[in-house]
Design a protein around this motif. Structure first.
Motif, PDB file in Angstrom:
ATOM      1  N   ALA A  30       0.143  -0.487  10.467  1.00 55.66           N
ATOM      2  CA  ALA A  30      -0.039  -0.841   9.155  1.00 55.66           C
ATOM      3  C   ALA A  30       0.787  -0.590   7.845  1.00 55.66           C
ATOM      4  O   ALA A  30       1.276  -1.789   6.782  1.00 55.66           O
ATOM      5  CB  ALA A  30      -1.394   0.159   8.156  1.00 55.66           C
ATOM      6  N   ASP A  45      -7.544  -5.863   5.523  1.00 52.43           N
ATOM      7  CA  ASP A  45      -6.543  -5.720   5.165  1.00 52.43           C
ATOM      8  C   ASP A  45      -4.893  -5.923   5.818  1.00 52.43           C
ATOM      9  O   ASP A  45      -4.685  -6.744   5.588  1.00 52.43           O
ATOM     10  CB  ASP A  45      -5.828  -4.498   4.150  1.00 52.43           C
ATOM     11  CG  ASP A  45      -6.999  -4.301   3.347  1.00 52.43           C
ATOM     12  OD1 ASP A  45      -7.721  -5.664   3.307  1.00 52.43           O
ATOM     13  OD2 ASP A  45      -6.578  -3.329   2.902  1.00 52.43           O
ATOM     14  N   THR A  46      -4.747  -5.433   6.939  1.00 49.45           N
ATOM     15  CA  THR A  46      -3.842  -5.820   8.047  1.00 49.45           C
ATOM     16  C   THR A  46      -3.539  -6.868   8.595  1.00 49.45           C
ATOM     17  O   THR A  46      -2.930  -7.761   8.541  1.00 49.45           O
ATOM     18  CB  THR A  46      -3.552  -4.751   8.945  1.00 49.45           C
ATOM     19  OG1 THR A  46      -3.279  -3.058   8.283  1.00 49.45           O
ATOM     20  CG2 THR A  46      -2.701  -4.268   9.536  1.00 49.45           C
ATOM     21  N   VAL A  47      -5.295  -7.423   8.887  1.00 50.34           N
ATOM     22  CA  VAL A  47      -4.887  -8.663   9.722  1.00 50.34           C
ATOM     23  C   VAL A  47      -4.705  -9.964   8.392  1.00 50.34           C
ATOM     24  O   VAL A  47      -3.823 -10.915   8.759  1.00 50.34           O
ATOM     25  CB  VAL A  47      -6.298  -8.763  10.049  1.00 50.34           C
ATOM     26  CG1 VAL A  47      -6.565 -10.297  10.986  1.00 50.34           C
ATOM     27  CG2 VAL A  47      -7.066  -8.047  10.925  1.00 50.34           C
ATOM     28  N   GLN A  51      -2.858  -9.235   6.444  1.00 52.80           N
ATOM     29  CA  GLN A  51      -1.383  -9.518   5.928  1.00 52.80           C
ATOM     30  C   GLN A  51      -0.347 -10.380   6.963  1.00 52.80           C
ATOM     31  O   GLN A  51       0.666 -11.361   6.934  1.00 52.80           O
ATOM     32  CB  GLN A  51      -0.762  -8.543   5.793  1.00 52.80           C
ATOM     33  CG  GLN A  51      -0.876  -7.344   4.356  1.00 52.80           C
ATOM     34  CD  GLN A  51       0.004  -6.251   4.860  1.00 52.80           C
ATOM     35  OE1 GLN A  51      -0.750  -5.282   5.566  1.00 52.80           O
ATOM     36  NE2 GLN A  51       0.561  -5.658   3.101  1.00 52.80           N
ATOM     37  N   LEU A  52      -1.323 -10.406   8.207  1.00 44.56           N
ATOM     38  CA  LEU A  52      -0.665 -10.581   9.514  1.00 44.56           C
ATOM     39  C   LEU A  52      -0.961 -12.440   9.518  1.00 44.56           C
ATOM     40  O   LEU A  52       0.299 -12.740   9.361  1.00 44.56           O
ATOM     41  CB  LEU A  52      -1.241 -10.513  10.549  1.00 44.56           C
ATOM     42  CG  LEU A  52      -0.223  -8.928  11.108  1.00 44.56           C
ATOM     43  CD1 LEU A  52      -1.249  -8.464  12.331  1.00 44.56           C
ATOM     44  CD2 LEU A  52       1.414  -8.923  11.890  1.00 44.56           C
ATOM     45  N   ILE A  60       5.858  -9.285  14.175  1.00 45.16           N
ATOM     46  CA  ILE A  60       4.415 -10.114  13.437  1.00 45.16           C
ATOM     47  C   ILE A  60       3.633  -9.826  14.675  1.00 45.16           C
ATOM     48  O   ILE A  60       2.496 -10.598  14.267  1.00 45.16           O
ATOM     49  CB  ILE A  60       4.620 -10.678  12.469  1.00 45.16           C
ATOM     50  CG1 ILE A  60       5.685 -10.303  11.381  1.00 45.16           C
ATOM     51  CG2 ILE A  60       3.198 -11.101  12.013  1.00 45.16           C
ATOM     52  CD1 ILE A  60       5.175  -9.498  10.819  1.00 45.16           C
ATOM     53  N   LEU A 103      -6.844 -14.773  12.994  1.00 46.82           N
ATOM     54  CA  LEU A 103      -6.143 -14.313  12.265  1.00 46.82           C
ATOM     55  C   LEU A 103      -6.754 -14.946  10.629  1.00 46.82           C
ATOM     56  O   LEU A 103      -7.206 -14.097   9.878  1.00 46.82           O
ATOM     57  CB  LEU A 103      -4.923 -14.237  12.415  1.00 46.82           C
ATOM     58  CG  LEU A 103      -4.235 -13.679  13.034  1.00 46.82           C
ATOM     59  CD1 LEU A 103      -2.479 -13.415  13.561  1.00 46.82           C
ATOM     60  CD2 LEU A 103      -3.976 -11.881  12.732  1.00 46.82           C
ATOM     61  N   ASP A 141       5.233  -7.666   5.594  1.00 44.02           N
ATOM     62  CA  ASP A 141       4.712  -8.674   4.206  1.00 44.02           C
ATOM     63  C   ASP A 141       5.656  -8.762   2.933  1.00 44.02           C
ATOM     64  O   ASP A 141       5.720  -9.764   2.375  1.00 44.02           O
ATOM     65  CB  ASP A 141       3.519  -8.019   3.636  1.00 44.02           C
ATOM     66  CG  ASP A 141       2.702  -8.889   2.932  1.00 44.02           C
ATOM     67  OD1 ASP A 141       2.681  -9.931   3.065  1.00 44.02           O
ATOM     68  OD2 ASP A 141       1.573  -8.649   1.966  1.00 44.02           O
ATOM     69  N   ARG A 149       0.449  -0.974   0.315  1.00 44.42           N
ATOM     70  CA  ARG A 149       0.449   0.377  -0.200  1.00 44.42           C
ATOM     71  C   ARG A 149       0.740   2.057   0.274  1.00 44.42           C
ATOM     72  O   ARG A 149       0.086   2.403   0.451  1.00 44.42           O
ATOM     73  CB  ARG A 149      -1.187   0.407   1.242  1.00 44.42           C
ATOM     74  CG  ARG A 149      -2.165  -0.656   0.573  1.00 44.42           C
ATOM     75  CD  ARG A 149      -2.831  -0.923   2.356  1.00 44.42           C
ATOM     76  NE  ARG A 149      -2.242  -1.804   3.096  1.00 44.42           N
ATOM     77  CZ  ARG A 149      -2.286  -2.318   4.411  1.00 44.42           C
ATOM     78  NH1 ARG A 149      -3.176  -1.602   5.108  1.00 44.42           N
ATOM     79  NH2 ARG A 149      -1.689  -2.631   5.350  1.00 44.42           N
ATOM     80  N   GLY A 201       0.871  -8.615  15.833  1.00 46.33           N
ATOM     81  CA  GLY A 201      -0.717  -9.634  15.372  1.00 46.33           C
ATOM     82  C   GLY A 201      -1.390  -9.871  16.923  1.00 46.33           C
ATOM     83  O   GLY A 201      -2.442 -10.298  17.687  1.00 46.33           O
ATOM     84  N   VAL A 236       3.531  -3.603   8.927  1.00 47.48           N
ATOM     85  CA  VAL A 236       3.399  -4.573   8.290  1.00 47.48           C
ATOM     86  C   VAL A 236       3.344  -4.744   7.510  1.00 47.48           C
ATOM     87  O   VAL A 236       3.816  -5.791   6.706  1.00 47.48           O
ATOM     88  CB  VAL A 236       1.587  -5.031   8.459  1.00 47.48           C
ATOM     89  CG1 VAL A 236       0.825  -6.480   8.229  1.00 47.48           C
ATOM     90  CG2 VAL A 236       1.124  -4.665  10.317  1.00 47.48           C
TER      91      VAL A 236
END
Lengths: 211, 211
Positions: A63, B124-126, B128-129, A111, A179, A70, A3, A115, A66
């Protein structure tokens, strides 16, 4: 997909990256809750106006962290190192524990921190959650001690360590289930753990798990 | 100690309790992020002004839910049920998985949800995690498959299930380490898991873990 905004100039993108990398480091060390935008600003050595130019708030910055993780992991960069022998496994475990020690267990694996560490809860509540889990562990431990005394676990088994392992596997399985919005990781993890326990028990006088 | 306010009348305390119990149920079903004060208001069948009379915001309500769980568990109420035989262990595992399924894996165990689900992150972030953890699992799985092919794991072992178990144990250990500000639970959980794996390997042609 990243993003990352494409509007920035090369120099702007460089500054943005520096901020994200600083946030990533700090979160790994201290955990998400204990990192403020001001900390990140100081660590990245940028001005407040630069931070707010790229990130509306802390959530936007998180974000981006993350997103960075990713991208790194999808680029095929190994996160865990070689994992193909017992030595490698033990050494992975050691590194994980050392990372956790270095951060005084506030941060560590970024992570997992991301999370699981996004708790806008006060210190009291975190302490309460820790206590509740300790009581769960106490229950599990009491059960394993009984099994151990009854000869349903081999004499060499450590009921206390097995209790911590059982609780950790359940928590991790629940995190993965949440998740992924899928109970399967939880089921796989628990079944595999109970199978491993069973194989410990097979050398034990009484067979524990009826098949 | 309970942070329950003592200022309320008996009737007020009853209303407050009803709100907290409703929040507890909803968080267990849907997860913390997906529950709004309006949902809790409807579930508890109270007015908005009643909710805001007792709780300034969602965080205050969540703290009260944790407080409730803390009181329940410190009152010696069993959270896990009997835990003293292999059957009891398997049945605990089954209940955990079923609870997770019933909530579509959004909620489930309220303490894990509280300890890990407080993510004000977007979907989206969830995602990605979840993806990043899947890549970790892929790395672990690849290692276990190699070990399996090399005869370093017994033929009956399932490298895929062991990979999920390993990741879950690490995540859960990290959560416990962070909640307790102590790396020890992580170390205990990982060591016990690797010991269990080792005992699976002992029936295997090659001895995996040098002692």
């Amino acid at each position: 997909m990243s993003r990352k905004s494409l509007r920035h100039t090369a120099k702007g993108e460089h500054t943005r990256q520096r901020i994200v990398e600083a946030a990533d480091r700090l979160i790994g060390w201290r955990g998400v809750t204990r990192v403020t935008l001001e900390d990140v600003r100081a660590e990245a050595n940028v001005s407040s106006s630069q931070i707010y130019h790229y990130f509306a708030d802390k959530q936007a910055l998180i974000a981006a962290v993350v997103d960075r993780q990713d991208s790194l992991s999808s680029a095929g960069e190994s996160m865990l190192g070689a994992f193909e022998s017992a030595d490698a496994l033990r050494s992975w475990g050691r590194r994980l524990v050392e990372g956790q020690r270095e951060s005084q267990s506030a941060g560590g694996c970024p992570i997992v921190t991301l999370g699981t560490g996004l708790m806008d809860l006060d210190v009291d509540t975190v302490g309460q959650l820790a206590r509740i889990f300790r009581r769960c562990e106490d229950e599990i431990r009491a059960g394993y001690r009984t099994m151990h005394a009854n000869g349903e676990l081999p004499p060499s088994a450590d009921p206390d360590a097995l209790a911590t392992m059982t609780l950790a596997t359940a928590i991790g399985g629940l995190v993965l289930a949440q998740l992924n919005s899928d109970a399967q990781p939880l089921q796989l993890a628990l079944d595999a753990m109970l199978d491993c326990l069973q194989s410990r028990q097979e050398n034990s006088p009484k067979t524990l798990v009826p098949n």
